[in-house]
Design an enzyme around this catalytic site. Structure first.
Site, PDB file in Angstrom:
ATOM      1  N   ARG A  55       0.851  -1.189   0.000  1.00 29.37           N
ATOM      2  CA  ARG A  55       0.000   0.000   0.000  1.00 29.37           C
ATOM      3  C   ARG A  55       0.884   1.234   0.000  1.00 29.37           C
ATOM      4  NH1 ARG A  55       2.119   2.011   3.710  1.00 29.37           N
ATOM      5  NH2 ARG A  55       0.675   3.733   3.600  1.00 29.37           N
ATOM      6  N   GLY A  56       0.220   2.404  -0.095  1.00 31.78           N
ATOM      7  CA  GLY A  56       0.961   3.642  -0.277  1.00 31.78           C
ATOM      8  C   GLY A  56       1.089   3.852  -1.783  1.00 31.78           C
ATOM      9  N   ALA A  57       0.730   5.065  -2.232  1.00 37.13           N
ATOM     10  CA  ALA A  57       0.590   5.300  -3.676  1.00 37.13           C
ATOM     11  C   ALA A  57       1.814   4.874  -4.507  1.00 37.13           C
ATOM     12  CB  ALA A  57       0.226   6.771  -3.915  1.00 37.13           C
ATOM     13  N   ARG A  98      -7.677  -0.677  -6.642  1.00 34.90           N
ATOM     14  CA  ARG A  98      -7.941   0.467  -5.753  1.00 34.90           C
ATOM     15  C   ARG A  98      -8.133   1.717  -6.621  1.00 34.90           C
ATOM     16  NH1 ARG A  98      -4.423   1.267  -0.493  1.00 34.90           N
ATOM     17  NH2 ARG A  98      -6.373   2.162   0.259  1.00 34.90           N
ATOM     18  N   GLN A 205      -2.183   2.736  10.011  1.00 35.72           N
ATOM     19  CA  GLN A 205      -0.910   2.812   9.278  1.00 35.72           C
ATOM     20  C   GLN A 205       0.119   3.658  10.038  1.00 35.72           C
ATOM     21  OE1 GLN A 205      -3.907   3.221   7.888  1.00 35.72           O
ATOM     22  NE2 GLN A 205      -3.996   2.569   5.761  1.00 35.72           N
ATOM     23  N   ASP A 246      -2.419  10.715  -2.353  1.00 34.49           N
ATOM     24  CA  ASP A 246      -2.753   9.649  -3.301  1.00 34.49           C
ATOM     25  C   ASP A 246      -3.115  10.196  -4.669  1.00 34.49           C
ATOM     26  OD1 ASP A 246      -3.236   8.444  -0.501  1.00 34.49           O
ATOM     27  OD2 ASP A 246      -3.037   6.756  -1.890  1.00 34.49           O
ATOM     28  N   ASN A 256      -5.655  12.329   0.415  1.00 32.41           N
ATOM     29  CA  ASN A 256      -4.730  11.486   1.194  1.00 32.41           C
ATOM     30  C   ASN A 256      -5.567  10.740   2.222  1.00 32.41           C
ATOM     31  OD1 ASN A 256      -2.006  10.610   1.812  1.00 32.41           O
ATOM     32  ND2 ASN A 256      -2.196  11.751   3.716  1.00 32.41           N
ATOM     33  N   LYS A 257      -4.909   9.924   3.017  1.00 34.29           N
ATOM     34  CA  LYS A 257      -5.578   9.080   4.010  1.00 34.29           C
ATOM     35  C   LYS A 257      -6.616   9.860   4.808  1.00 34.29           C
ATOM     36  CE  LYS A 257      -5.292   5.645   4.459  1.00 34.29           C
ATOM     37  NZ  LYS A 257      -6.307   4.791   3.778  1.00 34.29           N
TER      38      LYS A 257
HETATM   39  O1  MRU Z   1      -4.709   3.206   2.229  1.00 31.82           O
HETATM   40  P1  MRU Z   1      -3.233   3.429   2.151  1.00 31.82           P
HETATM   41  O2  MRU Z   1      -2.487   2.902   3.327  1.00 31.82           O
HETATM   42  O3  MRU Z   1      -2.654   2.939   0.831  1.00 31.82           O
HETATM   43  O4  MRU Z   1      -3.083   5.003   2.158  1.00 31.82           O
HETATM   44  C1  MRU Z   1      -1.808   5.550   2.012  1.00 31.82           C
HETATM   45  C2  MRU Z   1      -1.755   7.014   2.098  1.00 31.82           C
HETATM   46  O5  MRU Z   1      -2.760   7.674   2.246  1.00 31.82           O
HETATM   47  C3  MRU Z   1      -0.417   7.646   1.894  1.00 31.82           C
HETATM   48  O6  MRU Z   1      -0.302   8.809   2.641  1.00 31.82           O
HETATM   49  C4  MRU Z   1      -0.226   7.985   0.414  1.00 31.82           C
HETATM   50  O7  MRU Z   1      -0.480   6.871  -0.383  1.00 31.82           O
HETATM   51  C5  MRU Z   1       1.133   8.502   0.133  1.00 31.82           C
HETATM   52  S1  MRU Z   1       2.395   7.285   0.277  1.00 31.82           S
HETATM   53  C6  MRU Z   1       3.861   8.045  -0.091  1.00 31.82           C
END
Ligand code: MRU
Length: 364
Positions: A55-57, A98, A205, A246, A256-257
């Site tokens: 996970r994470g963009a 996603r 996270q 994201d 973002n999250k």
């Molecule tokens: O649902 P997730 O854990 O994939 O969400 C991740 C985030 O919101 C991060 O902040 C974002 O992807 C940036 S990662 C460099």
């Protein structure tokens, strides 16, 4: 946890070329267990992205690129048309895992462009080109994060208090992270930052990943619940907020999250600069404003039962569980990219960032 190799010694995502497998750390098991997954099939890769095992963009983008390569290698067609038909089907399938992080479609589209560009060549050559492109996506991710860290470091000073939300760390990228890059680079320079990591409900996270990786790296990190960020800001303990993103729209609105926009609102109230760390791969200039960003909705169980021994909400209760929110551009002091820091008004400065990116590409 003391006798394990540091989490920083593992690759978040890598390709095992010999076995033709995508190798990831199962992030749903952290911090209690470091389990490495070896993924081979489209379903395994799709599930790993959907379930947030990777996970994470930026990490999702790298995983999708390697994943598409692995699956393309198994296609077994004898002509381009048959090969491309199956390649497109797999690409669309992975892209459906996603919806919010634009890095997913961005990486898959880069792979697609390479496939089309080499259409007149034998399939073996197309596969070689796809492999090189996937590796480039990962190498660029590392260089990009480092650059973001260098620019971000110019915005803070030794001893500052920094706050971050979710995990935009090494575990969300190939190295350094985006929001954590200034923290790691600052450590190399002896900056002694005091970092606050929001735990980040509902999937934690911040607690499971950010606190874990920063702590494992010897940084001074304090874990707080999401509803405590206003308190630490009011106490004067936070000089800047860095978060990842994201998808950023052309006007600077940033998804973002979930919970990020609450942090931005609080930071604004307490006159603390709130920065979005955004590789250009996370900026979607085709989307005019944040209201056009599709927000992923996740299962209710993530709120009502996950992480608890017993269910913690009444059976049958209605649950709203968006995985992301959009922070209004007017709350963002700067968008830190690998090509510099965009400042308001973003409808102009983000165009300048992409012009700089195009100039760089032309020089190479
Ligand atoms: O649902 P997730 O854990 O994939 O969400 C991740 C985030 O919101 C991060 O902040 C974002 O992807 C940036 S990662 C460099």
């Amino acid at each position: 946890m003391s006798n394990i190799k540091s989490i920083m010694d593992y690759d978040t995502v890598r390709l095992d070329e010999e076995k033709n497998e995508l190798v990831i750390i199962d992030q749903t098991k952290l911090p209690c267990e470091i389990e490495i997954l070896h993924l081979k099939t489209a379903k395994e890769i799709w599930d790993a992205i959907y379930l947030l095992q990777v996970r994470g963009a930026p990490a999702i983008g790298v995983a999708a690129a390697y994943g598409l390569y692995i699956l393309a290698k198994n296609i077994g067609a004898s002509n381009y048309d048959d090969f491309y038909k199956e390649f497109s089907r797999i690409k669309d399938y992975l892209n459906s895992s996603r919806p919010t992080a634009v890095n997913l479609s961005w990486a898959l589209e880069r792979m697609n462009a390479v496939c089309v560009e080499h259409k007149s060549e034998p399939i073996k050559k197309i596969l070689e080109a796809l492999l090189q492109e996937a590796k480039r996506i990962q190498e660029e991710d590392i260089a990009t994060c480092r650059k973001i860290g260098e620019y971000a470091l110019t915005l803070v000073k030794p001893g500052d208090g920094l706050l971050t939300h979710c995990n935009a760390g090494q575990l969300a990228t190939s190295k350094f992270g985006t929001a954590t890059a200034p923290m790691y680079l600052g450590k190399e320079k002896g900056y002694n930052f005091h970092i606050f990591a929001d735990e980040t409900r509902p999937l934690l996270q911040g607690a499971r990943l950010t606190a874990f990786e920063l702590y494992s790296s010897g940084l001074d990190v304090t874990l707080i619940c999401d509803n405590m960020s206003a308190s630490v800001m009011k106490n004067g303990w936070v000089n800047a907020v860095f978060t990842g993103c994201d998808r950023v729209a052309a006007n600077g609105d940033a998804a973002n999250k979930i919970g990020t926009s609450v942090v931005a609102i609080c930071a604004n109230y307490y006159h603390i600069p709130f920065y979005i760390c955004a590789p250009t791969s996370s900026i979607d200039m085709s989307i005019a404003a944040g209201s056009d960003i599709k927000i992923e909705q996740r299962p209710a169980e993530e709120v009502t039962e996950m992480w608890y021994k017993k269910r913690m909400a009444p059976e049958g209760i209605k649950v709203f569980n968006p995985a992301f929110d959009v922070t209004d551009n007017k709350l963002i002091a700067g968008i830190i990219t690998e090509y510099g820091i965009a400042r308001p008004p973003y409808s102009k400065s983000l165009k300048d960032i992409f012009a700089e990116k195009a100039r760089n590409a032309a020089v190479r």
